[in-house]
Design an enzyme around this catalytic site. Structure first.
Site, PDB file in Angstrom:
ATOM      1  N   HIS A 204      -0.892  10.392  -3.043  1.00  0.00           N
ATOM      2  CA  HIS A 204      -2.074  10.085  -2.527  1.00  0.00           C
ATOM      3  C   HIS A 204      -3.263  11.052  -2.992  1.00  0.00           C
ATOM      4  O   HIS A 204      -4.389  10.842  -3.033  1.00  0.00           O
ATOM      5  CB  HIS A 204      -1.997   9.652  -1.043  1.00  0.00           C
ATOM      6  CG  HIS A 204      -3.447   9.220  -0.656  1.00  0.00           C
ATOM      7  ND1 HIS A 204      -4.161  10.164   0.330  1.00  0.00           N
ATOM      8  CD2 HIS A 204      -3.952   7.951  -0.496  1.00  0.00           C
ATOM      9  CE1 HIS A 204      -5.229   9.514   0.744  1.00  0.00           C
ATOM     10  NE2 HIS A 204      -5.007   8.238   0.042  1.00  0.00           N
TER      11      HIS A 204
ATOM     12  N   HIS B  35       0.732  -1.291   0.011  1.00  0.00           N
ATOM     13  CA  HIS B  35       0.113  -0.039  -0.011  1.00  0.00           C
ATOM     14  C   HIS B  35       0.940   1.148   0.089  1.00  0.00           C
ATOM     15  O   HIS B  35       1.810   1.510   1.000  1.00  0.00           O
ATOM     16  CB  HIS B  35      -0.941   0.224   1.180  1.00  0.00           C
ATOM     17  CG  HIS B  35      -1.863   0.994   1.354  1.00  0.00           C
ATOM     18  ND1 HIS B  35      -1.812   2.207   2.108  1.00  0.00           N
ATOM     19  CD2 HIS B  35      -3.068   1.450   0.612  1.00  0.00           C
ATOM     20  CE1 HIS B  35      -2.758   2.744   1.968  1.00  0.00           C
ATOM     21  NE2 HIS B  35      -3.620   2.486   1.085  1.00  0.00           N
TER      22      HIS B  35
ATOM     23  N   GLU C 146      -4.268   3.254  -8.336  1.00  0.00           N
ATOM     24  CA  GLU C 146      -5.557   3.964  -8.229  1.00  0.00           C
ATOM     25  C   GLU C 146      -5.573   5.337  -8.824  1.00  0.00           C
ATOM     26  O   GLU C 146      -4.765   5.989  -8.665  1.00  0.00           O
ATOM     27  CB  GLU C 146      -5.514   4.209  -6.746  1.00  0.00           C
ATOM     28  CG  GLU C 146      -7.137   4.626  -6.249  1.00  0.00           C
ATOM     29  CD  GLU C 146      -7.275   5.184  -4.998  1.00  0.00           C
ATOM     30  OE1 GLU C 146      -8.372   6.031  -4.692  1.00  0.00           O
ATOM     31  OE2 GLU C 146      -6.601   4.438  -3.906  1.00  0.00           O
TER      32      GLU C 146
END
Length: 384
Positions: A99, A57, A193
């Site tokens: 992020h 992650h 992502e």
């Protein structure tokens, strides 16, 4: 503390130095190798060969500042099956790994007086945010910044590496992975992502086609490729389904009452709770190969912060052919259920992550996202 490996003649090489060497080595091999389809014959097995699949992650973000080449390189050497970069866009249309599109949280942008006038306030996914935003910077400007630790109070060791790494592009991450999988002699997956899809699309910087084209240009072409593309939004995944045969994953926010950002903009009634029902999961299965729920969808917490009883989520997802890869497993007490926390009161103290992982593996998950992928690898064993 900063990890150290002892070398000959009494010298010590810091974790920062080791990670930098891993990055240089991986990129050197990548640049010396022509682009080929993935995987290749000289590499033994793929990242989906073992269960559960271990996804690093934001890289090995429990040990190195997140979304840096150092974090990804360390995760690979720890045995992670996939590395997970979050993708946002620059002003001039480059994919970079952060992020958030807010730079102040994980870079030293605030210390650059030349960018002081870029600070502004805007609404992103329905929330008003003030800061410096990736979409206001060219890639060349982004490359003048350095990464810093997001949560230094919980990960002070990571903060000692502030300034050690540049902001990575998506292509640089692919190059690193391709180089390191040769030295590791195994195929390593990439699990990006797409962040704030509707926001970037609405300001003229859509990401979906660029992500697909980048993967395709690097030899990642179909559902057999070691790739998942993930998003918390819905319609961009449906768009991606038309653009590529690469596997897709639908993410679920922890709060079931929330809506995906695109659905809120469209004024639909669809919530993550709706999507988590058997009927909702059947709809997700029409465009996605897997689901990535907050781990509370699988085993919720009791009021005293202990783990409750497993739900039917895994069984319901499997019934419609979906793999289940929950997020996020972290070793620090701050994030662990009460029964797996250590007695150390320090915010940075770690507990028994293996204990929590065992419970979720028993619940039938197919994969997991972890900031400390080495712990998950030790529990599962290497994928040989």
């Amino acid at each position: 503390m900063l990890f150290e490996w002892k070398m000959t003649k009494g010298k010590a090489l810091s974790l920062t130095g080791v990670v930098v060497l891993l990055v240089i080595g991986g990129l050197t091999v990548a640049f010396a190798t022509p682009i080929t389809s993935v995987p290749n014959k000289s590499i033994n097995n793929g990242p989906d060969s073992c269960s559960p699949v271990i996804i690093a992650h934001r890289g090995a973000s429990g040990y190195v500042p997140e979304h840096t080449l150092g974090s990804y390189a360390l995760a690979i050497t720890m045995g992670a099956d996939y590395v997970e970069p979050d993708l946002v866009m620059t002003k001039d249309g480059h994919l970079i790994s952060r992020h958030d599109n807010v730079l102040g949280l994980t870079t030293d942008v605030a210390s650059h007086p030349e960018f002081a006038n870029r600070h502004r306030t805007q609404t992103v996914d329905g929330t008003e945010i003030s800061g410096w935003f990736t979409e206001d910077f060219t890639l060349a400007e982004i490359k003048t910044l350095r990464a810093v630790e997001r949560i230094p109070d919980i990960r002070p060791g990571n903060a000692r590496m502030d300034g050690a790494f540049q902001i990575a592009t998506f292509q640089e991450i692919i190059d690193l992975v391709k180089g390191m999988q040769r030295s590791q002699r195994r195929t390593i997956g990439i699990y990006p992502e797409i962040k704030h899809s509707s926001h970037f699309s609405n300001i003229g910087l859509p990401m979906e086609e660029l992500v697909v084209n980048t993967f395709h240009a690097n030899g990642y072409l179909d559902s057999n490729s070691p790739v998942y593309i993930q998003s918390f939004e819905v319609n961009n995944l449906k768009e991606l389904k038309k653009l590529t045969n690469l596997r897709l994953l639908q993410l679920f926010e922890s709060d079931k009452s929330l809506q995906p950002a695109d659905q809120a903009l469209l004024n639909t009634s669809l919530t993550y709770g709706n999507m988590s029902t058997p009927e909702g999961l059947a709809e997700v299965a029409k465009y996605a190969a897997a689901v990535g729920p907050d781990k509370s969808f699988i085993i919720p917490r009791n009021e005293d912060n202990t783990l409750g009883e497993p739900t039917s989520f895994v069984e319901d997802a499997h019934a419609v052919g979906l793999k289940v890869h929950p997020y996020t497993f972290r070793a620090e007490n701050t994030y662990l259920p009460k029964e797996f926390q250590s007695d150390n009161p320090a915010k940075s103290a770690s507990g028994d992550l293996m204990g929590e992982l065992r419970k979720f593996i028993e619940a039938g998950i197919d994969g997991l996202f972890s900031d400390q992928p080495d712990i998950a690898v030790r529990l599962r064993g290497p994928c040989l």
